[in-house]
Design an enzyme around this catalytic site. Structure first.
Site, PDB file in Angstrom:
ATOM      1  N   LYS A  42       0.869  -1.187   0.000  1.00 68.72           N
ATOM      2  CA  LYS A  42       0.000   0.000   0.000  1.00 68.72           C
ATOM      3  C   LYS A  42       0.894   1.222   0.000  1.00 68.72           C
ATOM      4  O   LYS A  42       2.019   1.179   0.503  1.00 68.72           O
ATOM      5  CB  LYS A  42      -0.880   0.028   1.251  1.00 68.72           C
ATOM      6  CG  LYS A  42      -2.076   0.957   1.169  1.00 68.72           C
ATOM      7  CD  LYS A  42      -3.236   0.293   0.487  1.00 68.72           C
ATOM      8  CE  LYS A  42      -4.408   1.197   0.249  1.00 68.72           C
ATOM      9  NZ  LYS A  42      -5.590   0.430  -0.170  1.00 68.72           N
ATOM     10  N   ASP A  74      -7.057   4.246  -4.505  1.00 68.08           N
ATOM     11  CA  ASP A  74      -7.720   4.125  -3.194  1.00 68.08           C
ATOM     12  C   ASP A  74      -8.328   5.506  -2.953  1.00 68.08           C
ATOM     13  O   ASP A  74      -8.545   6.264  -3.917  1.00 68.08           O
ATOM     14  CB  ASP A  74      -6.717   3.719  -2.090  1.00 68.08           C
ATOM     15  CG  ASP A  74      -7.411   3.284  -0.789  1.00 68.08           C
ATOM     16  OD1 ASP A  74      -7.912   2.153  -0.734  1.00 68.08           O
ATOM     17  OD2 ASP A  74      -7.476   4.083   0.169  1.00 68.08           O
TER      18      ASP A  74
HETATM   19  P1  NDP Z   1     -12.954   7.830  -2.945  1.00 69.42           P
HETATM   20  O1  NDP Z   1     -11.861   8.802  -2.769  1.00 69.42           O
HETATM   21  O2  NDP Z   1     -13.505   7.591  -4.288  1.00 69.42           O
HETATM   22  O3  NDP Z   1     -14.177   8.184  -1.978  1.00 69.42           O
HETATM   23  C1  NDP Z   1     -13.978   8.275  -0.607  1.00 69.42           C
HETATM   24  C2  NDP Z   1     -15.290   8.680   0.040  1.00 69.42           C
HETATM   25  O4  NDP Z   1     -15.186   8.522   1.431  1.00 69.42           O
HETATM   26  C3  NDP Z   1     -15.652  10.127  -0.201  1.00 69.42           C
HETATM   27  O5  NDP Z   1     -17.045  10.247  -0.205  1.00 69.42           O
HETATM   28  C4  NDP Z   1     -15.026  10.809   0.997  1.00 69.42           C
HETATM   29  O6  NDP Z   1     -15.618  12.065   1.348  1.00 69.42           O
HETATM   30  C5  NDP Z   1     -15.281   9.807   2.086  1.00 69.42           C
HETATM   31  N1  NDP Z   1     -14.247   9.931   3.102  1.00 69.42           N
HETATM   32  C6  NDP Z   1     -12.913   9.745   2.939  1.00 69.42           C
HETATM   33  N2  NDP Z   1     -12.250   9.979   4.077  1.00 69.42           N
HETATM   34  C7  NDP Z   1     -13.193  10.329   4.969  1.00 69.42           C
HETATM   35  C8  NDP Z   1     -13.143  10.700   6.325  1.00 69.42           C
HETATM   36  N3  NDP Z   1     -11.973  10.733   6.988  1.00 69.42           N
HETATM   37  N4  NDP Z   1     -14.317  10.981   6.945  1.00 69.42           N
HETATM   38  C9  NDP Z   1     -15.490  10.927   6.277  1.00 69.42           C
HETATM   39  N5  NDP Z   1     -15.604  10.591   4.978  1.00 69.42           N
HETATM   40  C10 NDP Z   1     -14.479  10.304   4.351  1.00 69.42           C
HETATM   41  O7  NDP Z   1     -12.387   6.461  -2.322  1.00 69.42           O
HETATM   42  P2  NDP Z   1     -12.895   4.967  -2.543  1.00 69.42           P
HETATM   43  O8  NDP Z   1     -14.353   4.935  -2.773  1.00 69.42           O
HETATM   44  O9  NDP Z   1     -11.993   4.345  -3.532  1.00 69.42           O
HETATM   45  O10 NDP Z   1     -12.533   4.301  -1.138  1.00 69.42           O
HETATM   46  C11 NDP Z   1     -13.467   4.223  -0.065  1.00 69.42           C
HETATM   47  C12 NDP Z   1     -13.046   3.120   0.884  1.00 69.42           C
HETATM   48  O11 NDP Z   1     -12.996   1.874   0.191  1.00 69.42           O
HETATM   49  C13 NDP Z   1     -11.656   3.282   1.533  1.00 69.42           C
HETATM   50  O12 NDP Z   1     -11.679   2.716   2.822  1.00 69.42           O
HETATM   51  C14 NDP Z   1     -10.762   2.417   0.639  1.00 69.42           C
HETATM   52  O13 NDP Z   1      -9.589   1.992   1.309  1.00 69.42           O
HETATM   53  C15 NDP Z   1     -11.703   1.265   0.362  1.00 69.42           C
HETATM   54  N6  NDP Z   1     -11.431   0.437  -0.802  1.00 69.42           N
HETATM   55  C16 NDP Z   1     -11.302   0.984  -2.046  1.00 69.42           C
HETATM   56  C17 NDP Z   1     -11.056   0.177  -3.141  1.00 69.42           C
HETATM   57  C18 NDP Z   1     -11.001   0.718  -4.522  1.00 69.42           C
HETATM   58  O14 NDP Z   1     -10.878  -0.099  -5.450  1.00 69.42           O
HETATM   59  N7  NDP Z   1     -11.110   1.995  -4.751  1.00 69.42           N
HETATM   60  C19 NDP Z   1     -10.850  -1.277  -2.975  1.00 69.42           C
HETATM   61  C20 NDP Z   1     -11.078  -1.742  -1.628  1.00 69.42           C
HETATM   62  C21 NDP Z   1     -11.329  -0.913  -0.598  1.00 69.42           C
HETATM   63  P3  NDP Z   1     -14.843  13.418   1.047  1.00 69.42           P
HETATM   64  O15 NDP Z   1     -14.872  13.553  -0.443  1.00 69.42           O
HETATM   65  O16 NDP Z   1     -15.581  14.462   1.777  1.00 69.42           O
HETATM   66  O17 NDP Z   1     -13.435  13.216   1.574  1.00 69.42           O
HETATM   67  O1  2IT Z   2      -7.898  -1.557  -0.676  1.00 71.59           O
HETATM   68  C1  2IT Z   2      -7.839  -2.065  -1.818  1.00 71.59           C
HETATM   69  O2  2IT Z   2      -7.982  -3.281  -1.996  1.00 71.59           O
HETATM   70  C2  2IT Z   2      -7.635  -1.171  -2.962  1.00 71.59           C
HETATM   71  N1  2IT Z   2      -7.595   0.029  -2.780  1.00 71.59           N
HETATM   72  C3  2IT Z   2      -7.470  -1.737  -4.341  1.00 71.59           C
HETATM   73  C4  2IT Z   2      -6.071  -2.235  -4.553  1.00 71.59           C
HETATM   74  C5  2IT Z   2      -5.728  -2.646  -5.960  1.00 71.59           C
HETATM   75  O3  2IT Z   2      -4.543  -2.953  -6.169  1.00 71.59           O
HETATM   76  O4  2IT Z   2      -6.594  -2.680  -6.839  1.00 71.59           O
END
Ligand code: NDP
Ligand code: 2IT
Length: 450
Positions: free
Chosen positions: A130, A170
């Site tokens: 990561k 992420d």
């Molecule tokens: P994005 O950046 O697309 O969206 C993040 C969302 O979460 C936004 O709505 C953001 O609001 C909100 N957010 C982030 N930090 C905070 C905080 N500290 N408090 C409140 N709201 C918050 O990210 P993703 O959708 O990609 O990721 C969301 C989650 O999913 C994370 O935990 C990530 O690790 C996990 N994840 C993502 C994967 C991926 O493929 N993208 C895979 C597996 C897990 P704001 O815009 O106001 O910050």
């Molecule tokens: O938390 C996660 O699994 C991710 N943000 C996706 C990682 C990846 O390599 O696609």
């Protein structure tokens, strides 16, 4: 009297905390895994003799670097970049990059640690890593984001590669950022390889990668609900976040006949009792991915409730899909969810439930799918993107989606295999931790003391 296993966990954790001071999220993630695995390790002394727990909690390599860049006013800004290369026993390091002002070593170590088990659960040959930066993309122009990404890659490129370490997105890193990072890598190295996943479709990306995490988390919820002889039709879902994972979770809920009623961002949450249908979802996607606005604007447009500074867990729902960030469901939230009749929690985010919240879910015996199982669809399709890049052949949408679905079903089966207790209750936390651990631990033993 305290149980012997508890004492062993306590001793192990004291050492880990002393060695990694101040990294509270890493301590939290490690403790959950160590608690789940300690009985299994005690029953299987080969893991104890090989000191797998001590080794698996120590990153193979941590890289920290300066990221200087010029803002639009011509002033110099300095951020910190990181890449944690946690474990390469079963494949090259693989995991996302997070750009968010809260990013620090402890948060990235927790994420890299979780990634090791998650990637193992997918059945694909991927190790865990990561990275990211404390850079805040909010309020920055596209040019500023580009200059930051270029500077970030000016250092990161020496540590990554298609057979070495393959980053992805992420929080704060989506298609735009992956494009800038890929462009800079290609320019420095003069090679077009699958060094990053989440690429655009025209330049090596995979169909369904943007959708994969959200779709996967809903497929996982469906698998859990099926164990009760039910399905998602008519189910009310509370979703948090409004980024990549949240958006495609809502899309899949709609496709499977459920109704999502909440979304949130760091400002607050919206509650739409009529459901976030596909038309409203298209508005959210435009608002968040292009205009980069706030979720409050949804409430203004559709005249629904907006609750500032709160999370949606006190709204009545059948299933919860936390899809924003770590520790966004605390004990009180968990109690409210259970009290209001929530039957399943599928974690789209990484570690969104605090240990106290997890305790509430397990005590209430509801279906609780931890992130390393429930959100593995994202990295799984990243793995499929790597396969397509190696073959130099793109697969159809249907082919990738079928494979994603199959992988999520397999992960669910693994959790059942290792997590079902004598009473028939499936503890998905234990199931995912042991299921993810075995392959990595056996590979580490086979490869000797390295
Ligand atoms: P994005 O950046 O697309 O969206 C993040 C969302 O979460 C936004 O709505 C953001 O609001 C909100 N957010 C982030 N930090 C905070 C905080 N500290 N408090 C409140 N709201 C918050 O990210 P993703 O959708 O990609 O990721 C969301 C989650 O999913 C994370 O935990 C990530 O690790 C996990 N994840 C993502 C994967 C991926 O493929 N993208 C895979 C597996 C897990 P704001 O815009 O106001 O910050
Ligand atoms: O938390 C996660 O699994 C991710 N943000 C996706 C990682 C990846 O390599 O696609």
């Amino acid at each position: 009297m305290e149980n012997v296993l508890d004492v062993k966990v306590g001793v192990f954790m004291s050492k880990l905390i002393a060695k990694n001071p101040g990294e509270s999220e890493f301590h939290q993630a490690a403790k959950e895994v160590v608690e789940s695995i300690m009985p299994f390790v005690e029953e299987n002394p080969k893991y104890k003799h090989a000191r797998i727990l001590e080794r698996i909690t120590e990153p193979e390599r941590v890289i920290m670097f300066r990221v200087p860049w010029l803002d639009d006013k011509g002033e110099i800004q300095v951020n910190r970049g990181f890449r944690i290369e946690m474990n390469s026993a079963i494949g090259p390091y693989k995991g996302g990059l997070r750009f968010h002002p809260t990013v620090n070593l402890g948060i990235l170590k927790f994420l890299a640690f979780e990634q090791v088990f998650k990637n193992s659960l997918t059945t694909l040959p991927m190790g865990g890593g990561k990275g990211g930066s404390d850079f805040d993309p909010k309020g920055k122009s596209d040019n500023e984001v580009m200059r930051f990404c270029q500077s970030f890659m000016n250092e990161l490129y020496r540590h990554i590669g298609g057979d070495t370490d393959i980053p992805a997105g992420d929080i704060g890193v989506g298609g735009r950022e992956i494009g800038f990072l890929f462009g800079q890598y290609k320019k420095i190295k003069n090679e077009f390889t699958g060094v990053l996943t989440g690429k655009g479709l025209e330049w090596g990306g995979s169909l369904i990668r943007p959708e994969a995490t959200g779709y996967g988390a809903v497929y996982f919820a469906e698998e859990m609900i099926k164990t009760k002889g039910d399905d998602l039709k008519g189910k009310i879902a509370a979703v948090s976040g409004s980024g990549n994972v949240a958006q495609y979770s809502v899309e899949k809920i709609n496709q499977l006949g459920g109704k999502a009623v909440t979304l949130s961002d760091s400002g607050g949450y919206i509650y739409d009792p009529d459901g976030i249908d596909n038309e409203k979802l298209a508005y959210v996607m435009e608002l968040k991915n292009i205009k980069r606005g706030r979720i409050k604007e949804y409430a203004d447009k559709y005249k629904v409730k907006y609750v500032e500074g709160e999370r949606p867990w006190k709204e009545k729902c059948d299933i919860a899909l936390p899809s924003a960030t770590q520790n966004e469901i605390n004990e009180e939230d968990a109690e409210a969810l259970v009290k209001n009749g929530c039957v399943a929690v599928s974690e789209g985010a990484n570690m969104p439930s605090t240990p106290e919240a997890v305790e509430v879910f397990l005590k209430a015996k509801i279906l609780f799918g931890p992130g390393k199982a429930a959100n593995a669809g994202g990295v799984a399709v990243s793995g499929l993107e790597m396969t397509q890049n190696s073959m130099r052949l793109p697969w159809s949408r249907e082919e990738v989606d079928n494979r994603l679905r199959m992988i999520m079903t397999n992960i669910h089966e693994t959790c059942v295999k290792y997590g079902k207790d004598k009473s028939g209750f499936i503890n998905y936390v234990i199931g995912a931790n042991i299921g993810g651990f075995i392959k990595v631990a056996d590979a580490m033993i086979a490869q000797g003391v390295v």
